[in-house]
Write an enzyme that holds these catalytic residues in place. Structure first.
Site, PDB file in Angstrom:
ATOM      1  CG  HIS B 266      -1.668   1.197   1.259  1.00  0.00           C
ATOM      2  ND1 HIS B 266      -3.208   0.927   1.007  1.00  0.00           N
ATOM      3  CD2 HIS B 266      -1.719   2.407   1.763  1.00  0.00           C
ATOM      4  CE1 HIS B 266      -3.653   2.276   0.891  1.00  0.00           C
ATOM      5  NE2 HIS B 266      -2.822   3.204   1.524  1.00  0.00           N
ATOM      6  CD  GLU B 267       1.358   3.755   3.692  1.00  0.00           C
ATOM      7  OE1 GLU B 267       1.696   4.550   3.037  1.00  0.00           O
ATOM      8  OE2 GLU B 267       0.410   3.307   4.415  1.00  0.00           O
ATOM      9  CG  HIS B 270       0.316   6.185  -0.952  1.00  0.00           C
ATOM     10  ND1 HIS B 270      -0.578   7.113  -1.382  1.00  0.00           N
ATOM     11  CD2 HIS B 270      -0.380   5.578   0.126  1.00  0.00           C
ATOM     12  CE1 HIS B 270      -1.771   6.958  -0.829  1.00  0.00           C
ATOM     13  NE2 HIS B 270      -1.703   5.987   0.393  1.00  0.00           N
ATOM     14  CD  GLU B 296      -5.454   6.119   0.423  1.00  0.00           C
ATOM     15  OE1 GLU B 296      -5.628   5.047   0.099  1.00  0.00           O
ATOM     16  OE2 GLU B 296      -4.666   6.794   1.089  1.00  0.00           O
TER      17      GLU B 296
END
Lengths: 502, 502
Positions: B266-267, B270, B296
């Site tokens: 997830h990070e 980003h 997102e």
């Protein structure tokens, strides 16, 4: 502090803004040296440049000038911390204001370029590469000094930047005395047939275990890990972000078990100073060491006077041996003690022992004084360097990389800085002498690992003040006399004669 | 960019100073969350406050105002990046200028206090503690909106801050469509007798090995460790210091092997966005994501659409199994795939699966819209929360700590932010649909671990632009249509029906 007037508040507001920026810059530098990703370094350096230049602008801002004028007009009514802050800020304000901005910018460009060139020149052992830069640095430094105003000599003006109020005349006397005693001592050692074996220090020592041991020793001397942290970097350093965040780094070498130990204790000594500044000074410009000399007194005291003492290792050698039974199982504490205290003339300052270290410094002091006072040209410098090494230490560099090019200081314009290291040794020995009088069982305490009372004593006499007191005030208030090199001479002589059975 | 006029240069100088300060503040925050010593945090927070307030002052400075006036008077002649920067800066300038400074300060004090109180209230499950703060936050937010100017409704003004130009009317339609499809889907799953076993994910998984595996996967998706680093923190996050220093953190749980895997992905998503912004934008205000929704879309796409796909684990499950032979030796890839994709209504948003996650968001959207538009009082909020959970997810919190108090957002005034998460899911599904058309073998590529073409495709269509294009421009340029929730519905329906054999 008492209730503040409007102008005092305004002055403190500027100071605290400068401190916030400085904390940011320090963290950005710490990060670059400990773990920042490679590719971000260029943009990071630009950001550091921008914020640093804001700090500079604030220090010479109109607002700062007006605050200083007003505060000086009511100086007698200020409390002691405010007085010292005003004095320090005025000194910096004047220093910066006296230099034409274009000249200063030229100097910033020159020194940042020179540092890169120096690195290359050092690697290649090629002084010619660095020569024109050093010539310009010296020329511009002389111009700056002329703008600032020449004290007794030009070099005096520089000296005052790092050790306020110390003069060349004083230092000539002090270093002369030191040299007269240490050069013969080194010769005696060299003639001695007694050569401590140190080969066991160079075996393979697991690095994780070294880390654990460094952390352990730092805890023992009272370094507060909740107000700091220990990391690794190419060159060990201490950096204060705020009074409750004083970080240190060290460097672990697999084939040298004591390198990290002593650099940790060294940086740990610097850190004890800054961690124990009075909380009341935390938001002021006084929350820092009072001079490089006093700062080095603490790093070198914990590294050497405490950290290389027989008593220290009587307590801690077992801890080290236990961690490295294979390498040290057959080495007793006295062998270890002699090995870490062997005296051996060598070419590189940062690898020097306690005795010869001071001669490395004296050589640099004598040379940079001549350079700045126009008694030596940069052209003649390498030869002058080499012959001083020959005459004081009996050895001669085979190339300039291990000679005149070995230290970074001149490339960033840090002329006048070197004496601080030996001043630190002298302050440290003098302070330790006083501590012995007031705490007669200090050796027994060290041998028992009861080190916190030593830290507390230095907190009372040195650390708590930050830069509220001058170096001279600190040493005189503590010992009742001014800086006296005899204590260092006595300490080194006794220790060396004992080890070498002279 | 073409040759710059004086005013353009002046404008960029202000921007780059703001960027330098922001880099400093970000690093200071990163440091606080990853390893700064506890005791330094108070002084550190003060320093962060001072520097942040300088950034704010610059954004509303007279100099900024004059630059904007001048640049707007010659707007047509500016190049595209300059146009967008001027637009963004004007929007921020006006937003800040319209709020009376004393009101803003009051708000800063309120929210910083509210965050602390919220934490306590959450731990105790005691909404009454937090209630007066939330009431004030909503009241002040409404005042701000009235100063800024109410769009269609007050809530529209907030929405625009996080997802420029998106309206409540649009979002009502979009979320309505989503809810109509997902609520029945969840019910179907709940009725299914097919319950994937996931107990094996909760055995003891060595944390060092987890670290190694997270780093490995990040390398696989194309995260550049020379322009970033991976650390640990209590709450995982991504932070961009500069375009070449994009850091991520994760959190390792010994009894949950996939928590760190998916938070890293997830990070990492980003981070891929920010690491691949065009270098030409590095020194501008455009070197950031264009909206929280688009940001997102990337984090949730790499975490879920790629990272929870069957193809991904066909390639990487062997790597995980090899690292944990005891725990996973008897679990085949299909069992693992079903376990990490099980759909289960639960109370906590950040632990929710891909399907129910959107319902958590819709609940928050509906409630905060009512709060801001005066259709619900804070007094009535907990009960409204609980009954929505019951009606959409079939479960009811037993106390407010696992209900209305679970998220930090409202305590810092982040009303209008929540929709971004579901927008991310929808953008992501729509983008993936387009990618499939242009790269028909994308599944085969994922199964072969050939992930870089996917990163490159997103760099071409999204990442490189930073915030040069608006969210609407990005999605329309890429897919030829505006945001369309049908792609997410189709994706989730197909995937869930497959896994649950519905």
């Amino acid at each position: 502090m008492t209730t503040l007037s409007t102008v005092e508040q305004q002055f403190l507001d500027i100071i605290s803004k400068m401190k916030a920026y400085s904390e940011a810059v320090s963290l950005m530098q710490w990060d670059l040296r400990t773990g920042a990703p490679r590719k971000g370094a260029e943009l990071r350096s630009e950001a550091i440049g921008k914020i640093s230049s804001e700090v500079f602008k604030l220090s010479v801002s109109e607002e700062m000038g007006e605050c200083l004028d007003q505060l000086e007009s009511q100086f007698d009514s200020l409390d002691a911390p405010m007085k010292k802050m005003v004095k320090d800020a005025r000194k910096e304000y004047n220093r910066s204001k006296l230099i034409p901005p274009t000249l200063y910018e030229e100097y910033v460009v020159l020194t940042s370029k020179a540092e890169t060139i120096w690195e290359e020149a050092k690697d290649k052992g090629d002084f010619e590469l660095f020569k024109p830069y050093l010539q310009n640095i010296i020329k511009m430094t002389q111009q700056f000094i002329d703008y600032w105003g020449v004290k007794d000599t030009r070099y005096d003006t520089l000296l005052d930047m790092y050790e306020p109020n110390l003069t060349t005349a004083q230092l000539d006397g002090i270093f002369g005395q030191l040299k007269d005693k240490l050069v013969p001592l080194v010769h005696e050692v060299q003639q001695s047939t007694n050569k401590p074996d140190a080969s066991f220090l160079q075996e393979a020592y697991n690095i994780e275990t070294q880390k654990d041991f460094s952390s352990y020793l730092l805890g023992e001397i009272g370094y507060d890990f909740e107000a700091g942290r220990l990391d690794e970097s190419a060159h060990p350093f201490m950096i204060g972000l705020n009074t409750q965040d004083i970080r240190i780094t060290t460097k672990y070498l697999e084939n040298d078990v004591t390198s990290a130990v002593f650099s940790s204790l060294h940086e740990g000594g610097h850190a004890l100073y800054e961690q124990n500044i009075s909380p009341e000074l935390a938001r002021t410009s006084l929350a820092t060491g009072t001079s490089m000399g006093i700062h080095e007194s603490q790093s070198r005291l914990w590294e050497n006077i405490v950290g290389r003492s027989r008593e220290f290792w009587k307590r801690y050698y077992g801890e080290l041996q236990r961690r490295y039974p294979e390498q040290l199982g057959n080495v007793d504490v006295e062998q270890f003690y002699c090995a870490i205290n062997r005296v051996e003339p060598s070419l590189i300052r940062i690898e020097a022992d306690e005795v010869t270290y001071n001669l490395h410094i004296i050589i640099r002091y004598e040379l940079e004084k001549m350079l700045i006072n126009d008694n030596l040209s940069v052209e003649e410098l390498p030869e002058a360097w080499n012959s001083k090494y020959e005459s004081y230490l009996g050895i001669r560099p085979s190339h300039d990389g291990e000679g005149v090019l070995q230290d970074v200081h001149w490339s960033f314009g840090g002329l006048g800085y070197f004496p601080s290291y030996s001043l630190g040794n002298m302050y440290g020995a003098q302070m330790m002498n006083k501590l012995r009088q007031e705490m007669p069982d200090v050796d027994a305490k060290i041998e028992a690992g009861d080190l916190l009372p030593i830290k507390d004593w230095f907190t009372e006499h040195v650390y708590q003040y930050g830069s509220l007191l001058t170096p001279a005030e600190i040493i005189e208030k503590m010992t009742g006399e001014s800086l006296n090199p005899q204590y260092l001479v006595d300490y080194l002589t006794a220790k060396t004669k004992d080890i070498y059975k002279l």
